[in-house]
Design an enzyme around this catalytic site. Structure first.
Site, PDB file in Angstrom:
ATOM      1  N   HIS A  36      -8.336  -4.135   9.512  1.00 25.58           N
ATOM      2  CA  HIS A  36      -7.956  -3.919   8.110  1.00 25.58           C
ATOM      3  C   HIS A  36      -6.796  -4.829   7.711  1.00 25.58           C
ATOM      4  O   HIS A  36      -6.015  -5.279   8.544  1.00 25.58           O
ATOM      5  CB  HIS A  36      -7.671  -2.438   7.806  1.00 25.58           C
ATOM      6  CG  HIS A  36      -6.413  -1.889   8.367  1.00 25.58           C
ATOM      7  ND1 HIS A  36      -6.235  -0.540   8.610  1.00 25.58           N
ATOM      8  CD2 HIS A  36      -5.254  -2.466   8.745  1.00 25.58           C
ATOM      9  CE1 HIS A  36      -5.024  -0.339   9.088  1.00 25.58           C
ATOM     10  NE2 HIS A  36      -4.416  -1.480   9.186  1.00 25.58           N
ATOM     11  N   ASP A  55       0.843  -1.203   0.000  1.00 27.22           N
ATOM     12  CA  ASP A  55       0.000   0.000   0.000  1.00 27.22           C
ATOM     13  C   ASP A  55       0.877   1.252   0.000  1.00 27.22           C
ATOM     14  O   ASP A  55       2.104   1.154   0.061  1.00 27.22           O
ATOM     15  CB  ASP A  55      -0.973  -0.007   1.201  1.00 27.22           C
ATOM     16  CG  ASP A  55      -0.313  -0.447   2.493  1.00 27.22           C
ATOM     17  OD1 ASP A  55       0.885  -0.130   2.694  1.00 27.22           O
ATOM     18  OD2 ASP A  55      -0.982  -1.099   3.310  1.00 27.22           O
ATOM     19  N   ASN A  57      -8.516  -2.298  13.661  1.00 29.31           N
ATOM     20  CA  ASN A  57      -9.919  -2.331  13.210  1.00 29.31           C
ATOM     21  C   ASN A  57     -10.164  -3.467  12.219  1.00 29.31           C
ATOM     22  O   ASN A  57     -11.209  -3.518  11.576  1.00 29.31           O
ATOM     23  CB  ASN A  57     -10.314  -0.988  12.583  1.00 29.31           C
ATOM     24  CG  ASN A  57      -9.535  -0.686  11.309  1.00 29.31           C
ATOM     25  OD1 ASN A  57      -8.657  -1.447  10.916  1.00 29.31           O
ATOM     26  ND2 ASN A  57      -9.856   0.421  10.658  1.00 29.31           N
TER      27      ASN A  57
HETATM   28  P1  PGA Z   1       1.289  -2.259  12.799  1.00 31.90           P
HETATM   29  O1  PGA Z   1       0.344  -2.131  11.540  1.00 31.90           O
HETATM   30  O2  PGA Z   1       2.193  -3.403  12.516  1.00 31.90           O
HETATM   31  O3  PGA Z   1       2.028  -0.959  12.858  1.00 31.90           O
HETATM   32  O4  PGA Z   1       0.401  -2.502  13.974  1.00 31.90           O
HETATM   33  C1  PGA Z   1      -0.329  -3.264  11.091  1.00 31.90           C
HETATM   34  C2  PGA Z   1      -1.404  -2.861  10.124  1.00 31.90           C
HETATM   35  O5  PGA Z   1      -1.981  -1.768  10.277  1.00 31.90           O
HETATM   36  O6  PGA Z   1      -1.685  -3.642   9.206  1.00 31.90           O
END
Ligand code: PGA
Length: 246
Positions: free
Chosen positions: A143, A74, A141
């Protein structure tokens, strides 16, 4: 405690370094079979030990990514590649600076025609035969990449709006909420589910509930990572805190 689907392999780790080692082993196994593997790789805090271990192995000549192709999962809309907070910069800092990578494809956060940018991403990936491995994390959340709640489970690569929760979770990177972009490019859930294999990395107690919901609850757009239940196979590497409800 809810049960994981039988086709899921859960590796519980006690320390971030162990997560890094197990994830790097997983990738090394793939590269041994397929040196020119096509990979989608994540950014974020969770995969940092993975990149640290890849950097160490690359320095010692223990892993070879020079024929591999990497796609950034992304990118934030509006950032230039050279911006320190871009996903491209993240991969450059944590991977490309340490290991020779055959090819890297990253979204242009400034692309004047976002739809064309996404179509190009999909067609480049298709021309390469699709993903051999998607390494993913999960947001608080639910995602997956930047596929936020409400994302169609068969969605393709596209520009999306970020939820306030996701934006708030990125303050560590951008320094202040006002600097966190409101949109991002993401590989779609349908795109990712076509990968030949998926490795999910999850750490921290704040992910325990959403991880259990995603892997053992209903498959629903409200929890995008629940689409993983449709995978014929999934490898999950989670620390004890994140796996507490599995
Ligand atoms: P994080 O992000 O490893 O910083 O918790 C994971 C994500 O948002 O997919």
């Amino acid at each position: 405690m809810p049960n994981l689907p039988p086709n899921f392999e859960l590796v519980r780790v006690g320390h971030p370094d162990e997560m890094g080692r197990r994830a790097a082993d997983h990738l090394a196994d793939l590269l041994a079979r397929r040196p020119n593997a096509v990979l989608a790789l994540p950014t974020g805090r969770t995969p940092l030990p993975f990149y640290k271990e890849l950097a160490r192995r690359a320095k010692e000549g223990l892993i070879d990514l020079s024929d591999a192709t990497v796609f950034c999962l992304d990118e934030y809309r509006g950032l230039f590649r050279h911006n320190a907070e871009s996903c491209f910069s993240f991969l450059r800092r944590h991977l490309l600076a340490h290991a020779q990578v055959g090819r890297l494809f990253a979204f242009d956060g400034q692309a004047p025609d976002p739809d064309a940018e996404c179509r190009q991403y999909e067609s480049t990936l298709a021309a390469l035969g699709g993903l051999d491995l998607a390494v993913l994390g999960i947001g608080r959340n639910g995602h997956l990449a930047l596929n936020e709640p409400g994302s169609p489970l068969d969605s393709r690569t596209r520009l999306v709006s970020l939820t306030e929760e996701t934006r708030a979770d990125q303050v560590w990177l951008f320094g202040h909420l006002s600097r966190v972009p409101k949109q991002g490019f993401t590989m779609g859930l349908g795109t990712l589910m076509e990968a030949k294999s998926v490795l999910l990395l999850v750490s921290g107690a704040d992910k325990a509930d959403i991880l259990a919901m995603a892997l053992t609850g209903p498959v629903t757009e409200a929890v995008p990572a629940s689409v993983l239940q449709r995978r014929p196979h999934l490898t999950l590497i989670a620390d004890e805190a994140a796996a507490a409800r599995l």
